[in-house]
Design a protein around this motif. Structure first.
Motif, PDB file in Angstrom:
ATOM      1  N   TYR A 106       0.838  -1.177   0.000  1.00 23.59           N
ATOM      2  CA  TYR A 106       0.000   0.000   0.000  1.00 23.59           C
ATOM      3  C   TYR A 106       0.887   1.245   0.000  1.00 23.59           C
ATOM      4  O   TYR A 106       1.988   1.248   0.533  1.00 23.59           O
ATOM      5  N   GLY A 107       0.360   2.311  -0.601  1.00 26.76           N
ATOM      6  CA  GLY A 107       1.004   3.613  -0.525  1.00 26.76           C
ATOM      7  C   GLY A 107       0.191   4.537   0.356  1.00 26.76           C
ATOM      8  O   GLY A 107      -0.779   4.115   1.005  1.00 26.76           O
ATOM      9  N   LEU A 108       0.546   5.809   0.357  1.00 27.99           N
ATOM     10  CA  LEU A 108      -0.117   6.758   1.243  1.00 27.99           C
ATOM     11  C   LEU A 108      -1.600   6.906   0.918  1.00 27.99           C
ATOM     12  O   LEU A 108      -2.398   7.236   1.787  1.00 27.99           O
ATOM     13  N   LEU A 109      -1.996   6.665  -0.313  1.00 31.02           N
ATOM     14  CA  LEU A 109      -3.397   6.814  -0.694  1.00 31.02           C
ATOM     15  C   LEU A 109      -4.257   5.642  -0.279  1.00 31.02           C
ATOM     16  O   LEU A 109      -5.473   5.771  -0.144  1.00 31.02           O
ATOM     17  N   THR A 110      -3.668   4.483  -0.081  1.00 32.73           N
ATOM     18  CA  THR A 110      -4.450   3.275   0.213  1.00 32.73           C
ATOM     19  C   THR A 110      -4.249   2.759   1.634  1.00 32.73           C
ATOM     20  O   THR A 110      -5.065   1.998   2.133  1.00 32.73           O
ATOM     21  N   ALA A 111      -3.157   3.146   2.282  1.00 31.52           N
ATOM     22  CA  ALA A 111      -2.890   2.658   3.639  1.00 31.52           C
ATOM     23  C   ALA A 111      -3.831   3.331   4.642  1.00 31.52           C
ATOM     24  O   ALA A 111      -4.342   4.427   4.412  1.00 31.52           O
ATOM     25  N   GLU A 112      -4.039   2.676   5.767  1.00 30.15           N
ATOM     26  CA  GLU A 112      -4.847   3.221   6.856  1.00 30.15           C
ATOM     27  C   GLU A 112      -4.144   2.953   8.183  1.00 30.15           C
ATOM     28  O   GLU A 112      -3.173   2.207   8.262  1.00 30.15           O
ATOM     29  N   GLY A 113      -4.641   3.580   9.240  1.00 25.29           N
ATOM     30  CA  GLY A 113      -4.167   3.284  10.592  1.00 25.29           C
ATOM     31  C   GLY A 113      -2.702   3.607  10.810  1.00 25.29           C
ATOM     32  O   GLY A 113      -2.171   4.598  10.328  1.00 25.29           O
ATOM     33  N   GLU A 114      -2.038   2.734  11.558  1.00 25.53           N
ATOM     34  CA  GLU A 114      -0.634   2.947  11.916  1.00 25.53           C
ATOM     35  C   GLU A 114       0.261   2.964  10.681  1.00 25.53           C
ATOM     36  O   GLU A 114       1.219   3.739  10.608  1.00 25.53           O
ATOM     37  N   GLU A 115      -0.038   2.092   9.712  1.00 27.50           N
ATOM     38  CA  GLU A 115       0.774   2.069   8.493  1.00 27.50           C
ATOM     39  C   GLU A 115       0.699   3.416   7.783  1.00 27.50           C
ATOM     40  O   GLU A 115       1.720   3.963   7.341  1.00 27.50           O
ATOM     41  N   TRP A 116      -0.509   3.976   7.674  1.00 32.13           N
ATOM     42  CA  TRP A 116      -0.667   5.282   7.047  1.00 32.13           C
ATOM     43  C   TRP A 116       0.089   6.353   7.831  1.00 32.13           C
ATOM     44  O   TRP A 116       0.768   7.206   7.250  1.00 32.13           O
ATOM     45  N   GLN A 117      -0.006   6.306   9.162  1.00 24.90           N
ATOM     46  CA  GLN A 117       0.644   7.313   9.987  1.00 24.90           C
ATOM     47  C   GLN A 117       2.153   7.312   9.776  1.00 24.90           C
ATOM     48  O   GLN A 117       2.791   8.365   9.690  1.00 24.90           O
ATOM     49  N   GLU A 118       2.748   6.122   9.685  1.00 26.70           N
ATOM     50  CA  GLU A 118       4.192   6.027   9.484  1.00 26.70           C
ATOM     51  C   GLU A 118       4.594   6.596   8.123  1.00 26.70           C
ATOM     52  O   GLU A 118       5.591   7.312   8.002  1.00 26.70           O
TER      53      GLU A 118
END
Length: 499
Positions: free
Chosen positions: A121-133
């Motif tokens: 996933y990239g920034l457009l598709t990630a959510e939660g902690e993964e997106w935050q990182e």
């Protein structure tokens, strides 16, 4: 770049994004729950959406929805219930309650593709902690003014080629006409983001665009067309009616391969320099990501999404800006004077120069108010019920924020349909801060905003120092239409006269 990143906000399922705008209002004496909230029947909504108004008029349906139901209404599209909000104060209430990891609508088909192919996933598709990182990593490089200003040389090289292409395109017209500006600026946007990501040119502005670049552009367009359809289709239909899903997958396959090829070439060059103990110079984003100890799989995922995410933003903002400036020659003349007074005889303005031109910023701000690239945004509050106005909205309810309606609200902006950039320069203006938020708000705001604005400022300043931009004598009024993002419904053709 959200410019490069706004994409994630673009694709709520069609029913999620628009549901509920048309039938007669159902008024309750003291509504507090979803059961009391007004809105159309699913049948009426589907009729109006597909047969009466059409998907291309979704932005106008926001205005009609607010006029019929007030600032809050609900609608159902199949199993999906959506609450629509078209009031800046209520939008502020939503955004201030969204929590540590804000959630937009689920880009389900994008995620399905990544699972299908095993991509990250990239920034457009990630959510939660993964997106935050990912957000924290990218913000180190994309939200700091000094880091962004370092891109002005890279972007100015692209703009030099844009000016040359505009001269070439008008040469074929006896009226010095450049046709289909949105198409020209689409190529400019893609060339610009490629330069930022790879410090590599991909030939979008050449007389003969390379085939692989043309194929990439076509893949982006087709993928956007297939996104809403594949998200609306239950997965079992992919086997019964495989066409849309297969086209969607083929487009993403090409885009990932295109990005991977450029990334790999640049990383090989870096490794060769390091092996020879040579310094590695450059500001391009792919190299920055590689220094953050991200695995290559994550770099491929992020760069691919960033590569396509900002192209429409640049194309739309540039096209509408020149369209309105051509229709308002007095404002264009005032802006040209201000640009000249600021940069003097310099042929190429810098980031520091354009930062000192308040009317330029006001023009872009007014364009994004009139023609927000993302006419509606979506939020899901997953962990708690929230109160919006008089209503209690249950957790996990999809909420659509109607930005087009709020940015054209006559109660907030006098003469809301008029192009009046001076309104942003009046010290006593008291516009609600959430009435026009084209780059979003808070943690989910467009991470590429600073780069996008810099690219638009530099390009407009250079174009206006070279050309007096005028309306086509055979031209007509161009209205916006919704095609996931807000775009011109017909070609914008303008004259470019040498100054």
């Amino acid at each position: 770049m959200s410019l490069f990143l706004k994409l994630a906000n673009r694709f709520p399922v069609c029913g999620r994004y628009v549901a509920g705008m048309l039938a007669k209002p159902v008024l309750a004496k003291s509504p507090t729950t979803l059961a009391d909230m007004p809105g159309p029947s699913a049948v009426r909504f589907a009729y109006d959406l597909f047969f009466n108004k059409g998907i291309s008029r979704l932005h106008e349906l926001q205005l009609e929805g607010k006029a019929k139901y007030g600032p809050v209404w609900k609608a159902r599209f199949g199993p999906i219930l959506t609450v629509h909000i078209a009031d800046p104060a209520l939008i502020e209430q939503v955004l201030r309650q969204e929590g540590q990891h804000p959630i937009r609508s689920d880009l389900s088909s994008w995620k399905d593709y990544r699972q299908h192919r095993g991509h990250a996933y990239g920034l457009l598709t990630a959510e939660g902690e993964e997106w935050q990182e990912l957000r924290s990593t990218l913000s180190k490089h994309m939200l700091k003014p000094k880091q962004v200003a370092a891109y002005d040389g890279v972007l100015n090289n692209v703009i030099t080629d844009l000016v040359l292409r505009l001269r070439q395109q008008r040469a074929s017209s006896s009226r010095l006409l450049v046709r289909d500006l949105a198409g020209e600026f689409y190529k400019f946007g893609l060339e610009g983001i490629s330069a930022v990501l790879f410090e590599t040119r991909i030939g979008c502005l050449k007389t003969d665009v390379p085939k692989e670049t043309e194929d990439f552009i076509q893949s982006i367009n087709t993928m956007f067309q297939m996104t809403l359809l594949t998200m609306a289709m239950p997965k079992f239909l992919h086997k019964i009616y495989p066409g849309p899903w297969q086209r969607f997958v083929a487009c993403w396959d090409y885009m990932f391969a295109f990005a991977k090829g450029h990334i790999d070439r640049r990383m090989v060059e870096v490794q060769h320099k390091l092996a020879r103990s040579q310094p590695v110079e450059g500001t391009y984003l792919t190299y920055f990501l590689s220094t953050q100890k991200l695995p290559m799989r994550a770099i491929y995922g992020n760069v691919t999404e960033l590569l396509l995410a900002g192209v429409d933003t640049i194309s739309s903002t540039m096209s509408w800006s020149l369209y309105e400036l051509a229709r308002h020659p007095d404002i264009q003349a005032a802006l040209h004077r201000e640009i000249r007074e600021t940069i003097g005889d310099k042929p190429i303005p810098s980031a520091a120069d354009v930062a000192k031109i308040p009317l330029l910023k006001a023009v872009v701000k007014e364009i994004l108010r009139l023609y927000p690239v993302i006419p509606g945004n979506a939020r899901v509050i997953p962990d708690k019920d929230i109160q919006i106005g008089e209503y209690i909205i249950p957790q996990n309810t999809l909420i659509t924020l109607c930005h087009y309606a709020t940015s054209r609200d006559k109660e907030v902006f006098p003469n809301p349909d008029s192009f009046q950039p001076m309104r942003w320069l009046h010290k006593d203006n008291n516009f609600h801060p959430y009435a026009s938020i084209p780059f979003g708000f808070g943690k989910r705001s467009c991470i590429g905003r600073r780069i996008a604005e810099l690219e638009v400022y530099l390009a407009l300043a250079r174009i206006l120092t070279n050309f007096d931009v005028r309306q086509d004598i055979k031209g007509s009024v161009v209205k916006p239409m919704t095609r996931t993002v807000l775009v011109p419904e017909q070609q914008i053709n303008l004259q470019f006269i040498d100054r």
